[in-house]
Design an enzyme around this catalytic site. Structure first.
Site, PDB file in Angstrom:
ATOM      1  N   ASP A 412       0.852  -1.195   0.000  1.00  0.00           N
ATOM      2  CA  ASP A 412       0.000   0.000   0.000  1.00  0.00           C
ATOM      3  C   ASP A 412       0.887   1.245   0.000  1.00  0.00           C
ATOM      4  OD1 ASP A 412      -2.511   1.208   0.005  1.00  0.00           O
ATOM      5  OD2 ASP A 412      -2.573   1.374   2.185  1.00  0.00           O
ATOM      6  N   GLU A 415       2.608   4.838  -4.243  1.00  0.00           N
ATOM      7  CA  GLU A 415       2.566   5.683  -5.454  1.00  0.00           C
ATOM      8  C   GLU A 415       3.853   6.506  -5.693  1.00  0.00           C
ATOM      9  OE1 GLU A 415      -1.095   4.188  -4.470  1.00  0.00           O
ATOM     10  OE2 GLU A 415       0.008   5.582  -3.205  1.00  0.00           O
ATOM     11  N   ASP A 486      -9.065   3.323  -2.645  1.00  0.00           N
ATOM     12  CA  ASP A 486     -10.014   3.803  -1.642  1.00  0.00           C
ATOM     13  C   ASP A 486     -11.284   4.336  -2.286  1.00  0.00           C
ATOM     14  OD1 ASP A 486      -8.042   3.145   0.150  1.00  0.00           O
ATOM     15  OD2 ASP A 486      -7.265   5.190   0.312  1.00  0.00           O
TER      16      ASP A 486
END
Length: 820
Positions: A412, A415, A486
């Site tokens: 997670d 990015e 999300d």
């Protein structure tokens, strides 16, 4: 005339010349005309007025184009793992053009100015550079402009919001932390710069392999061109031509790689939330799933399992003995997945940080100090996953999770996400020895983190790991599954999620999912029920919700929703032989598990209609028609052929649009004619063995079909050396024959008996099995358990199902055939 006046007149005289010189310098630098040509066996190298270019045949169906205003650099890619194939190629030239011909297509390079047109061998234009725009630079940004063909459609481009047909829109690739993103937001988490163009019964693919921020324009704010380009680096794209979209995906995944067989448990239902803690809560969730007979295989821990959010640690108060916990969960039939973030807290004495500092593996500023950004643990350094040394270090840290009995790794925040969302451009990464700034590295960082997690877990776990990522780049399918981040608890987000998964499938990624029920907010009962139904027909089936939302396990929405959820999770587990075989297909040809109708019905305009764009195939057999949770009626498009209603066997003719009644209890699902669907008995987890009968449903049809049935042990790597059981099953409509080929592989099937259920064969009372006549028995099939106590009409029709014909055959390695 004095000296001052002479100088004045001289300056005045020079001004027009100066203005003219300035006017001649265009802010856009075109590629220009070809000034030299060098022809090789299957490539052409050229120099133009302003650039160097190479056009090479990668395979009969793939041609690569490289252009740079400087000298072409060393060839390197994180995405492309295939080498060019030796291909029969004919290259000729004259004063106007250079022709490159394979046995599948032709490329014509115009010399003045440099421009490429791709043709079929019969002379139809597949794709062409815009004659006036071609390829050009604005500062360091390079863009190739393509003439937009009449009626051209554009699909794919990975995880992009919006409609299936991307015509009229523009997109940017810049991996971004996009909490609660809107249904039209761009960019979001991941980058796959590969799309498919469709026009005039032709289709092609273009993959731009450039990891700088890239931009794609499919007629946004213009009616002239489609374009693709990047903010730095070279123009480097692969042009793919086939007559079928499915084959374009196969060629693309031949370039960028295909997934390995996943562990079987990862295809089961996964229960998650942000967060389950302490371990007593984890056991409560696991025990409740078992008590309520909700099949499940996985529980996932979010960031609260860690010691103050520090990666590779456990909170010893909440989880005092991780190995004891994972062993107990395994006894209950559950595997544990844990979240890992890239940020390593700057904290002397924290072993992970100290070892990373010692190994010197963190991303750096130009002055060689480690870049520090703030995330969950506080101020963190970030492993440079583009450095082989850092990947090895990460793998060594992964051993801790292996020793603790962890089975899945969830990547997670990769990015990279940092508070402030503005990483400096001047961070330097190793880029496997090529040295690159954040501008070139950002979009590929998550791919290399997933790679590090996969390679580390494979070595540490001794069994196939499950790896999940939020972000990635082209080629991510080699290492990881991906989910869509999300999302929000809204009907529009549920349907957007369907399109995102379909688009990822078009872009070479087979193992995909979304947060069932929505991550932010609280779904209504009807939305949750519909979402979990759709989730049962997603490749990755995960229920997940955020902190500060209501609990979102299936039993938290009341008994009616619980029964609906159980019904569809049960169906998912019965379908595992079909699903596992479909995943095997993805490992062989790159075809997705969840398939936009545009793959099989590319030139049918109705599949792009916004009324029907959410419909998809689950494998090759099931067509799913998603609707909002509170919908009471819906419109379904049936492509050509015949379709069976999954629940009652009703036959619907294709090429028509039907309005159907929709209820919360039932997701509209249809079966394609001539389908071959293997199923097993209901189990509560993949740790439990089904009965020894494999049921194969065969649907009568007018088209021929093949299905490759596949088994292996579901957890080891023995399949890589022949430890599998595989059998091709063929349906020959013309000759009315069903053939089971001889078994391939050294493994034995878990099933001793094959039960054949024939749908649509009610007029037939007997068949010939290897030439011997056998009478068919009658049987009744119902794919769902009735929920009549909640349905006023239920008492009148308590069981929805279908009368079918049946025979049982001993499962041996020999082949057999059936004539009907």
């Amino acid at each position: 005339m004095n000296l001052k006046r002479c100088l004045y007149l001289l300056i005045i005289a020079c001004i027009p010349t100066f203005k003219t010189a300035v006017a001649q310098e265009s802010p856009v630098k075109p590629i220009g005309k070809i000034v030299s040509v060098h022809i090789n066996d299957q490539s052409v190298d050229v120099t133009t007025d302003n650039a160097n270019a190479s056009v090479s045949v990668y395979s009969p169906n793939v041609i690569r184009v490289r252009i740079d205003k400087r000298k072409l650099g060393k060839d390197f890619s994180y995405a492309v793992i295939a080498q060019s194939q030796k291909t029969k190629t004919t290259i000729t030239q004259n004063d106007q053009e250079i022709d490159i011909v394979t046995d599948s297509m032709k490329a014509v390079i115009r010399k003045a100015p440099f421009a490429i047109t791709f043709y079929t061998l019969s002379g139809d234009i597949i794709n062409e550079d815009d004659a006036g725009l071609n390829t050009s630079w604005v500062n360091e940004s390079v863009t190739t402009y393509k003439k937009m063909q009449d009626g051209e459609r554009f699909i794919g481009l990975g995880e992009k919001t919006g409609d299936l047909d991307r015509k009229g829109n523009g997109y940017t690739n810049w991996n971004s932390d996009s909490f609660g993103y809107s249904t039209g937001q761009d960019p979001i988490y991941s980058t796959i710069p590969f799309y498919i163009g469709i026009h005039h019964n032709l289709n092609y693919g273009i993959f731009l392999d450039n990891t700088y921020q890239s931009d794609f324009n499919f007629g946004a704010s213009n009616n002239r061109f489609s374009s693709f380009g990047a903010r730095g680096g070279e123009m480097n794209y692969y042009f793919i031509y086939h007559t079928h979209v499915a084959d374009i995906i196969t060629s693309y995944t031949a370039l960028t790689g295909r997934m390995k067989m996943p562990p079987l448990w990862s295809l089961g239902y996964q229960q998650n939330r942000y967060s389950y803690y302490p371990e007593t809560e984890v056991f409560r969730i696991a025990q409740t799933l078992r008590e309520k007979k909700i099949p499940a295989d996985g529980i996932t821990l979010d960031i609260h399992y860690m010691d103050h959010y520090k990666v590779f640690t456990w909170d010893k108060d909440r989880f005092p003995d991780p190995l004891k916990m994972t062993n107990k969960l395994k006894e209950m039939g559950f595997k544990l997945t844990v979240i890992v973030d890239p940020g390593v807290k700057v904290e002397p004495g924290y072993g992970v940080y100290d070892r990373g500092l010692k190994e010197n593996i963190f991303a750096k500023y130009p002055d060689s100090t480690n870049y520090t950004g703030e995330v969950w643990p506080g101020w963190c350094n970030f492993p440079d996953f583009t450095n082989p040394k850092a990947r090895a270090w990460w793998g060594s840290e992964m051993k801790k999770y292996g020793a603790d009995g962890v089975s899945g790794i969830w990547n997670d925040m990769n990015e990279i996400a940092t508070w402030g969302q503005k990483m400096p451009d001047n961070i330097i990464f190793d880029y496997d020895g090529h040295k690159a700034s954040h501008l070139q590295t950002r979009d590929v960082y998550a791919l290399q983190m997933a790679r590090s997690s996969y390679e580390g877990a494979r070595a540490a776990f001794n069994k196939r790991p499950f790896v999940l990522t939020r972000s990635g780049y082209a080629g991510l399918q080699r290492y990881t599954a991906i989910w869509t981040g999300d999302n929000r608890s809204e009907d529009s987000h549920m349907l957007l999620g369907v399109r995102l998964l379909n688009s990822l499938g078009l872009s070479g990624v087979a193992f995909t999912g979304m947060d069932i029920g929505g991550f932010t907010g609280n779904p209504t009962q009807s939305l949750y029920a519909r979402w979990i139904q759709i989730g049962a027909f997603n490749p990755y089936f995960r229920n997940h919700t955020a902190v500060n939302t209501k609990s979102s396990e299936p039993w938290t929405y009341g008994e009616e929703v619980l029964e609906i959820a159980r019904n569809y999770i049960n169906l998912r587990y019965k379908l595992l032989p079909y699903l596992y075989s479909t995943f095997y297909e993805a490992t062989q040809n790159g075809h997705p598990v969840m398939r936009s109708l545009a793959i099989d019905y590319t030139f049918d305009k109705n599949v792009y209609d916004t009324q029907f764009e959410n419909q998809y195939l689950f494998g090759g057999s099931f067509m799913v028609a998603p609707f909002e949770g509170n919908a009471t009626f819906g419109k379904v498009y049936f492509p050509s052929g015949k379709w069976y209603d999954l629940y009652n066997g009703e036959v619907i003719k294709g090429d028509q649009k039907n309005v159907i009644e929709v209820s919360m209890h039932k997701l509209p699902v249809y079966v394609k004619e001539s389908s071959i669907i293997p199923m097993q008995s209901l189990i509560q987890s993949t740790a439990e063995k089904p009965t020894d009968t494999l049921t194969i449903h065969i649907y009568k049809g007018d088209i021929s079909n093949k299905f490759v049935y596949y088994e292996d042990d579901g957890e080891s790597y023995a399949y890589e050396t022949g430890g599998y059981y595989k059998r091709t099953i063929s349906y020959d409509a013309a000759n009315k024959t069903i053939t089971f080929n001889r078994v391939e592989g050294s493994a034995e099937s878990k099933f001793k008996t094959i039960r054949l259920l024939f749908h649509g064969f009610n007029a037939i009372s007997a068949i010939k099995l290897n030439g011997k006549q056998i009478n068919l028995a009658n049987d009744f099939v119902s794919f769902l358990t009735p929920i009549s106590k909640f349905d006023p009409q239920g008492a009148a029709n308590p069981v929805e199902g279908e009368q079918v014909k049946r025979i049982d055959v001993k499962n041996s390695s020999s082949g057999f055939s059936i004539n009907y």
